[in-house]
Structures are given as C-alpha cells and as structure tokens.
Design a protein around this motif. Structure first.
Motif, mmCIF file in Angstrom:
data_model
loop_
_atom_site.group_PDB
_atom_site.id
_atom_site.type_symbol
_atom_site.label_atom_id
_atom_site.label_comp_id
_atom_site.label_asym_id
_atom_site.label_seq_id
_atom_site.Cartn_x
_atom_site.Cartn_y
_atom_site.Cartn_z
ATOM 1 N N UNK A 1 0.922 -1.215 -0.121
ATOM 2 C CA UNK A 1 0.146 0.096 -0.102
ATOM 3 C C UNK A 1 0.943 1.317 -0.053
ATOM 4 N N UNK A 2 2.178 1.167 -0.256
ATOM 5 C CA UNK A 2 3.026 2.243 -0.041
ATOM 6 C C UNK A 2 3.082 3.020 1.318
ATOM 7 N N UNK A 3 3.101 1.884 2.411
ATOM 8 C CA UNK A 3 2.817 2.473 4.082
ATOM 9 C C UNK A 3 3.886 2.188 4.456
ATOM 10 N N UNK A 4 4.742 1.175 3.958
ATOM 11 C CA UNK A 4 5.750 0.740 4.745
ATOM 12 C C UNK A 4 6.900 1.776 4.873
ATOM 13 N N UNK A 5 7.150 2.444 3.863
ATOM 14 C CA UNK A 5 7.712 3.698 3.991
ATOM 15 C C UNK A 5 6.941 4.706 3.129
ATOM 16 N N UNK A 6 6.008 5.364 3.786
ATOM 17 C CA UNK A 6 4.841 6.242 3.497
ATOM 18 C C UNK A 6 5.506 7.528 2.457
ATOM 19 N N UNK A 7 4.691 7.821 1.627
ATOM 20 C CA UNK A 7 5.042 8.823 0.595
ATOM 21 C C UNK A 7 4.949 10.187 1.328
ATOM 22 N N UNK A 8 3.854 10.200 2.280
ATOM 23 C CA UNK A 8 3.619 11.422 2.946
ATOM 24 C C UNK A 8 3.296 11.039 4.454
ATOM 25 N N UNK A 9 3.622 11.953 5.350
ATOM 26 C CA UNK A 9 3.385 11.662 6.738
ATOM 27 C C UNK A 9 2.977 13.333 7.098
ATOM 28 N N UNK A 10 1.700 13.321 7.675
ATOM 29 C CA UNK A 10 1.257 14.878 8.019
ATOM 30 C C UNK A 10 0.837 14.501 9.406
ATOM 31 N N UNK A 11 1.442 15.640 10.362
ATOM 32 C CA UNK A 11 1.119 15.559 11.669
ATOM 33 C C UNK A 11 0.208 16.924 12.024
ATOM 34 N N UNK A 12 -0.978 16.688 12.431
ATOM 35 C CA UNK A 12 -1.636 17.979 12.862
ATOM 36 C C UNK A 12 -1.718 18.398 14.457
#
Length: 222
Positions: free
Chosen positions: A111-122
């Motif tokens: 799913x491309x989540x092993x090494x995520x394309x984006x990580x956003x923290x709010x």
C-alpha cells in the motif's frame, strides 16, 4: 373506533421510533467515517514529511508561518487549504483490518505505507494527530492511509481516502512559502496608483474604492 385509534397511535409511535433509530445510525456512521474529529480552526501546527523534506508550519495571529526548514511567511492559500482538506477527510473504505487470521499484521509495503509517501501531523491542544499516506489505488485513484497512533485496534487499519490528498501534501518549500511580492490584505486597500507608458505615451491610473467597488480614473500625459 377506540381500537382503531389505538392501533393508529401505536403505528405512529413505532414509525417515529424507526425514524429516530435511522437518523441516529446515519449520524453514527458519518462520525465513524471521519478521519479527524476536529475542525480546521483547531489545528495550531502542521508537520509535513515527504520526498522534498520536513516542513513545519505554525498558526500565528496574522496567519500561517513556515518555521522549518526556514522561517518564512506561509502561502495564504496552500497551507490553509492543506489543513482544511486534511481535517475533512473521510474513510472511504477499510482495506486491511489490524491483524490477520494468524494474529500478525500484513505487510504495508503493497500500500506504499511501509515507507509512506507522506506523513502529516496536525497538532491541536489535545496533542498530535498523525496520518501516514501511501500510494494511490490504480482502480479509482483513492489513496491508502493509516493512523499510526495505536490508541485503538482501529488505528492500525489501512483505509482509503480521497486521492486528491496527494496534491495537498506533495509540496516543497517554494509551494509552502508566500510568493507575493508585496504581501497585504486586498480587502484593506482603499486606493492604488499605477504609472507607466504605452506606445510612447505616459499614463497614470488611479483607482479608489467606492460603495460599489473600485472606480478607475485614468489620466494620461502626466
């Protein structure tokens, strides 16, 4: 007649009960589909990690500011748009439950989540809320995502969100910073003047704000 009225009244109450249950069920389902349960105005800070680096934006009294990797005024549309879109995300479909039948979690690489394309923290007054975003589904363009907070088993699920999230998170410092030559609020402008020349003739154009908007008063030869 009394029996008929009693039956009618009972049927009416039953229908009202059914309608109330339906409304409550739909409200619960809508709430359950929300990724973040707070409004854009509650976000005080954003941390974005992507292929272009790590960027931190903070909300100030006059708007958003980029604080990392450099202190710069933030773009007045890009950053608020990112916050607004992200806080309104909904779970479109759950793809993978937390654990498989053997009690282990399936690989996230697909799913491309092993090494995520984006990580956003709010960041809100309640703490940090992180979303990891993977590749898009080739079938419908939705993006795979996951909440790594592990506050509940549901946080470990892989689910789909609107693929347009990629557009809002695929930014670099140029995209995030304010690119206006002269930053100001257009609503606060009451008068402006333009001076130049066209085809060898000098001109001076003055525009003043009136009840119906700006009124131009071109003057040439000055």
């Amino acid at each position: 007649l009394t029996l008929t009225l009693g039956l009618a009244g009972g049927l009416f109450l039953f229908m009202r009960w059914q309608e109330t249950r339906r409304v409550e069920r739909e409200r619960a389902e809508a709430q359950d589909a929300v990724v973040f349960d707070f409004a854009p105005s509650a976000v005080l800070e954003v941390v974005l990690e992507n292929q272009n680096g790590r960027f931190v934006m903070k909300r100030e009294s006059e708007g958003w500011t980029v604080v990392e990797p450099r202190a710069l005024p933030a773009d007045p549309e890009t950053v608020p748009g990112m916050v607004s879109f992200t806080t309104r995300l909904q779970r479109l479909k759950t793809v993978v439950s937390p654990y498989g039948e053997d009690g282990t979690q399936p690989s996230l690489d697909v799913f491309g989540l092993g090494a995520p394309m984006f990580i956003v923290t709010l960041v809100t007054v309640d703490g940090e809320h992180t979303l990891k975003v993977g590749v898009k589904n080739a079938f419908d363009g939705n993006a795979y995502a996951r909440l790594p907070n592990a506050k509940s088993p549901r946080d470990l699920e892989v689910f789909q969100v609107d693929g347009a999230l990629h557009f809002h998170l695929d930014k670099d410092l140029f995209d995030l910073r304010d690119k206006r030559l002269v930053p100001f609020d257009p609503a606060k402008v009451d008068r402006f003047t333009a001076v130049g020349s066209s085809q060898g003739e000098a001109f001076r154009l003055v525009a003043e704000r009136g009840p119906a908007g700006f009124v131009t008063q071109p003057k040439t030869g000055e």
